[in-house]
Design a protein around this motif. Sequence first.
Motif, PDB file in Angstrom:
ATOM      1  N   HIS A  24     -11.563  -5.476   9.796  1.00 21.59           N
ATOM      2  CA  HIS A  24     -10.976  -5.764   8.321  1.00 21.59           C
ATOM      3  C   HIS A  24     -11.891  -3.927   8.519  1.00 21.59           C
ATOM      4  CE1 HIS A  24      -9.611  -5.945   5.428  1.00 21.59           C
ATOM      5  NE2 HIS A  24     -10.143  -5.544   4.427  1.00 21.59           N
ATOM      6  N   ASP A  26     -12.525  -1.279   5.055  1.00 22.64           N
ATOM      7  CA  ASP A  26     -12.635  -2.091   4.131  1.00 22.64           C
ATOM      8  C   ASP A  26     -12.038  -0.260   3.363  1.00 22.64           C
ATOM      9  OD1 ASP A  26     -11.534  -2.560   1.249  1.00 22.64           O
ATOM     10  OD2 ASP A  26     -14.554  -3.127   0.831  1.00 22.64           O
ATOM     11  N   MET A  27     -11.163   0.236   2.781  1.00 27.56           N
ATOM     12  CA  MET A  27     -10.715   1.831   1.779  1.00 27.56           C
ATOM     13  C   MET A  27     -11.665   1.955   0.852  1.00 27.56           C
ATOM     14  SD  MET A  27     -10.309   3.590   4.813  1.00 27.56           S
ATOM     15  CE  MET A  27      -9.436   4.818   4.291  1.00 27.56           C
ATOM     16  N   THR A  28     -11.623   0.915  -0.132  1.00 26.57           N
ATOM     17  CA  THR A  28     -12.254   1.708  -1.487  1.00 26.57           C
ATOM     18  C   THR A  28     -13.397   2.143  -1.883  1.00 26.57           C
ATOM     19  OG1 THR A  28     -11.829  -0.964  -1.477  1.00 26.57           O
ATOM     20  CG2 THR A  28     -12.525  -0.076  -3.519  1.00 26.57           C
ATOM     21  N   PRO A  29     -14.515   2.121  -0.930  1.00 28.49           N
ATOM     22  CA  PRO A  29     -15.562   3.075  -0.997  1.00 28.49           C
ATOM     23  C   PRO A  29     -15.147   4.730  -0.503  1.00 28.49           C
ATOM     24  CG  PRO A  29     -16.258   1.291  -0.001  1.00 28.49           C
ATOM     25  CD  PRO A  29     -14.596   0.704  -0.073  1.00 28.49           C
ATOM     26  N   VAL A  31     -11.404   5.979  -0.797  1.00 28.89           N
ATOM     27  CA  VAL A  31     -11.080   5.926  -2.100  1.00 28.89           C
ATOM     28  C   VAL A  31     -11.727   6.720  -3.209  1.00 28.89           C
ATOM     29  CG1 VAL A  31      -9.154   5.587  -3.501  1.00 28.89           C
ATOM     30  CG2 VAL A  31      -8.991   4.776  -1.204  1.00 28.89           C
ATOM     31  N   ASP A  32     -13.406   5.781  -3.688  1.00 23.58           N
ATOM     32  CA  ASP A  32     -14.056   6.096  -4.700  1.00 23.58           C
ATOM     33  C   ASP A  32     -14.128   7.386  -4.547  1.00 23.58           C
ATOM     34  OD1 ASP A  32     -13.193   3.583  -6.320  1.00 23.58           O
ATOM     35  OD2 ASP A  32     -14.755   3.068  -5.498  1.00 23.58           O
TER      36      ASP A  32
END
Length: 174
Positions: A24, A26-29, A31-32
């Motif tokens: 899994h 996590d793409m959040t960082p 995109v930030d």
Amino acid sequence: MAQLQEKPESGKGGKRRARKLNTHLDMTPMVDLAFLLLTFFMLTTTFSKLAAMELQMPADTKVTTPVPARNALTIVLGENDRIYYFFGFPGDAPAVTTTDFSAEGLRKLLLSEKVKSNQKQVVLLKAMKESKYRNLVDALDEMRITGTKKYALADLEAADRELLEKHKGKFEAL
């Protein structure tokens, strides 16, 4: 961050099976980071500035200042980026010559000894209907580059058209 999730082993027999792992991400960082970079480059980039030429316009009066023929250089902007020029006024039947916008054309004319030696020289810029707006801007740029102080935008009159028509056959061969 990336996480690995393990599946629990089944209790069948004594064989050990290869583990199946699910990943899994996590793409959040990411995109930030993308938005931070985008914001940084937008704020630090110099946008293109408008290039404006300052023209001093005469006062709105009906009084005109006459220019003697010996001090007049008339430049007519024609079709196909062609420039016609003559010294004096059309009524004096001057010799019409043609040139272009190259460094050996209009710039050489404006820097010539005949033009620079006359301190009272006034360049009259006239445009035909067939000429392009870009040609007028280029001619004004050449005035600035060559340091020509006295120039004016004028309307193409009937006498100018007649003079150019009289010399037209000479230029069509070019």
